[in-house]
Design a protein around this motif. Structure first.
Motif, PDB file in Angstrom:
ATOM      1  N   THR A  19     -15.600  46.238  37.161  1.00 29.11           N
ATOM      2  CA  THR A  19     -14.533  45.734  38.017  1.00 29.11           C
ATOM      3  C   THR A  19     -13.259  45.714  37.188  1.00 29.11           C
ATOM      4  OG1 THR A  19     -16.044  44.392  39.325  1.00 29.11           O
ATOM      5  CG2 THR A  19     -13.711  43.775  39.377  1.00 29.11           C
ATOM      6  N   VAL A  20     -12.224  46.368  37.703  1.00 32.37           N
ATOM      7  CA  VAL A  20     -10.930  46.426  37.033  1.00 32.37           C
ATOM      8  C   VAL A  20     -10.028  45.398  37.694  1.00 32.37           C
ATOM      9  CG1 VAL A  20      -8.949  47.870  36.475  1.00 32.37           C
ATOM     10  CG2 VAL A  20     -11.260  48.878  36.555  1.00 32.37           C
ATOM     11  N   SER A  21      -9.685  44.352  36.946  1.00 29.14           N
ATOM     12  CA  SER A  21      -8.871  43.288  37.535  1.00 29.14           C
ATOM     13  C   SER A  21      -8.307  42.389  36.453  1.00 29.14           C
ATOM     14  CB  SER A  21      -9.725  42.449  38.493  1.00 29.14           C
ATOM     15  OG  SER A  21      -8.973  41.370  39.002  1.00 29.14           O
ATOM     16  N   THR A  30     -16.290  39.569  44.294  1.00 31.22           N
ATOM     17  CA  THR A  30     -17.062  39.961  45.471  1.00 31.22           C
ATOM     18  C   THR A  30     -17.227  41.480  45.576  1.00 31.22           C
ATOM     19  OG1 THR A  30     -15.061  39.895  46.843  1.00 31.22           O
ATOM     20  CG2 THR A  30     -16.424  37.894  46.774  1.00 31.22           C
ATOM     21  N   SER A  31     -16.284  42.231  45.052  1.00 33.57           N
ATOM     22  CA  SER A  31     -16.403  43.693  45.086  1.00 33.57           C
ATOM     23  C   SER A  31     -17.530  44.164  44.184  1.00 33.57           C
ATOM     24  CB  SER A  31     -15.082  44.343  44.683  1.00 33.57           C
ATOM     25  OG  SER A  31     -14.077  44.006  45.612  1.00 33.57           O
ATOM     26  N   GLY A  32     -17.560  43.658  42.965  1.00 38.89           N
ATOM     27  CA  GLY A  32     -18.659  43.983  42.058  1.00 38.89           C
ATOM     28  C   GLY A  32     -19.997  43.532  42.622  1.00 38.89           C
ATOM     29  N   ASP A  48     -25.626  47.585  33.384  1.00 40.73           N
ATOM     30  CA  ASP A  48     -24.612  46.737  32.769  1.00 40.73           C
ATOM     31  C   ASP A  48     -23.553  46.457  33.830  1.00 40.73           C
ATOM     32  OD1 ASP A  48     -23.255  45.254  30.884  1.00 40.73           O
ATOM     33  OD2 ASP A  48     -22.852  46.933  29.533  1.00 40.73           O
ATOM     34  N   ARG A  49     -22.840  45.374  33.616  1.00 37.14           N
ATOM     35  CA  ARG A  49     -21.749  45.002  34.525  1.00 37.14           C
ATOM     36  C   ARG A  49     -20.721  44.234  33.724  1.00 37.14           C
ATOM     37  NH1 ARG A  49     -22.108  41.148  39.961  1.00 37.14           N
ATOM     38  NH2 ARG A  49     -19.868  41.192  40.409  1.00 37.14           N
ATOM     39  N   THR A  50     -19.458  44.591  33.937  1.00 36.81           N
ATOM     40  CA  THR A  50     -18.392  43.872  33.245  1.00 36.81           C
ATOM     41  C   THR A  50     -17.111  43.899  34.075  1.00 36.81           C
ATOM     42  OG1 THR A  50     -17.348  43.553  31.085  1.00 36.81           O
ATOM     43  CG2 THR A  50     -17.456  45.807  31.893  1.00 36.81           C
ATOM     44  N   ILE A  51     -16.203  43.030  33.707  1.00 32.06           N
ATOM     45  CA  ILE A  51     -14.862  42.978  34.287  1.00 32.06           C
ATOM     46  C   ILE A  51     -13.898  43.277  33.156  1.00 32.06           C
ATOM     47  CG2 ILE A  51     -13.116  41.515  35.392  1.00 32.06           C
ATOM     48  CD1 ILE A  51     -15.465  39.868  36.557  1.00 32.06           C
ATOM     49  N   SER A  52     -12.943  44.162  33.415  1.00 34.24           N
ATOM     50  CA  SER A  52     -11.959  44.524  32.399  1.00 34.24           C
ATOM     51  C   SER A  52     -10.554  44.388  32.974  1.00 34.24           C
ATOM     52  CB  SER A  52     -12.173  45.965  31.935  1.00 34.24           C
ATOM     53  OG  SER A  52     -11.163  46.346  31.018  1.00 34.24           O
ATOM     54  N   VAL A  77     -16.880  52.112  39.556  1.00 38.72           N
ATOM     55  CA  VAL A  77     -15.674  51.397  39.129  1.00 38.72           C
ATOM     56  C   VAL A  77     -14.918  50.946  40.363  1.00 38.72           C
ATOM     57  CG1 VAL A  77     -13.534  51.533  37.800  1.00 38.72           C
ATOM     58  CG2 VAL A  77     -15.543  52.852  37.066  1.00 38.72           C
ATOM     59  N   THR A  78     -14.608  49.665  40.433  1.00 44.39           N
ATOM     60  CA  THR A  78     -13.833  49.135  41.546  1.00 44.39           C
ATOM     61  C   THR A  78     -12.528  48.534  41.028  1.00 44.39           C
ATOM     62  OG1 THR A  78     -13.752  47.508  43.338  1.00 44.39           O
ATOM     63  CG2 THR A  78     -15.231  46.995  41.504  1.00 44.39           C
ATOM     64  N   GLY A  79     -11.422  48.932  41.633  1.00 46.10           N
ATOM     65  CA  GLY A  79     -10.122  48.361  41.297  1.00 46.10           C
ATOM     66  C   GLY A  79      -9.245  49.285  40.480  1.00 46.10           C
ATOM     67  N   GLY A  80      -7.947  49.001  40.527  1.00 40.71           N
ATOM     68  CA  GLY A  80      -6.971  49.734  39.733  1.00 40.71           C
ATOM     69  C   GLY A  80      -6.619  51.108  40.259  1.00 40.71           C
TER      70      GLY A  80
END
Length: 184
Positions: A19-21, A30-32, A48-52, A77-80
């Motif tokens: 998740t890019v945020s 919620t998107s991830g 794996d799962r991360t927010i960057s 990849v969600t976002g950005g």
């Protein structure tokens, strides 16, 4: 699945979610969550799962690690992907691709048009392949993630989908049986 080849077995993939945020946290992503729910319901495994933060070099670092990891076969990849000054996902990730999946962004915008009308022109959804890893990037809204997963990605990451899919390309074990045939 309407285009399934019945005699081909399902092959679960190892999938990472990014998740890019600058504002999301594990508690409100919620998107991830939607992507994780979709991939696990389909029978795949979350690797794996991360927010960057939306930073070109942080995004490249995370995705480069996953591309180099033989255990990761696909990355969501969600976002950005919008047009604000902080939307850097395309600029960060396209240089990592060995090949672009042009049709993914085109098809996403076509499907999205049915849902949100002309606002879909502001989506820079895109995809590519790097080191036998399929990468699908989509907008950060939960609705966009569901559209991308249910409308495109789910079938493309299913070995039973015909006439072709990405599974044989991302599987490192040979031979791989998909609806495209068995190829070694």
């Amino acid at each position: 699945m309407g285009h399934a080849k019945k005699d081909v077995p399902f092959q679960p993939l190892q999938i990472a979610v990014l998740t890019v945020s600058d504002t999301r946290t594990p508690e409100n992503d919620t998107s991830g969550d939607a992507l994780v729910a979709g991939l696990t319901e389909a029978g795949h495994h979350l690797t794996d799962r991360t927010i960057s933060k939306d930073d070109v070099y942080q995004l490249r670092a995370v995705v480069s690690q996953w591309i180099a990891d033989d255990k990761v076969q696909a990355i969501l990849v969600t976002g950005g992907t919008g047009f604000t000054l902080r939307d850097n996902t395309p600029e960060a990730l396209t240089p990592l691709f060995d090949k672009a999946i042009e049709g993914y962004g085109e098809l996403f915008r076509h499907i999205s048009y049915q849902e949100i009308g002309t606002s879909t022109v502001q989506s820079r959804a895109f995809g590519g392949v790097a080191n036998r890893t399929a990468i699908f990037c989509m907008p950060g809204s939960t609705g966009a993630c569901k559209t991308a997963w249910n409308g495109i990605i789910r079938e493309q990451l299913d070995a039973r989908h015909r006439p072709c899919n990405f599974v044989e390309m991302v599987m490192t074990t040979k031979p791989v049986e998909t609806a495209c045939g068995t190829r070694g």
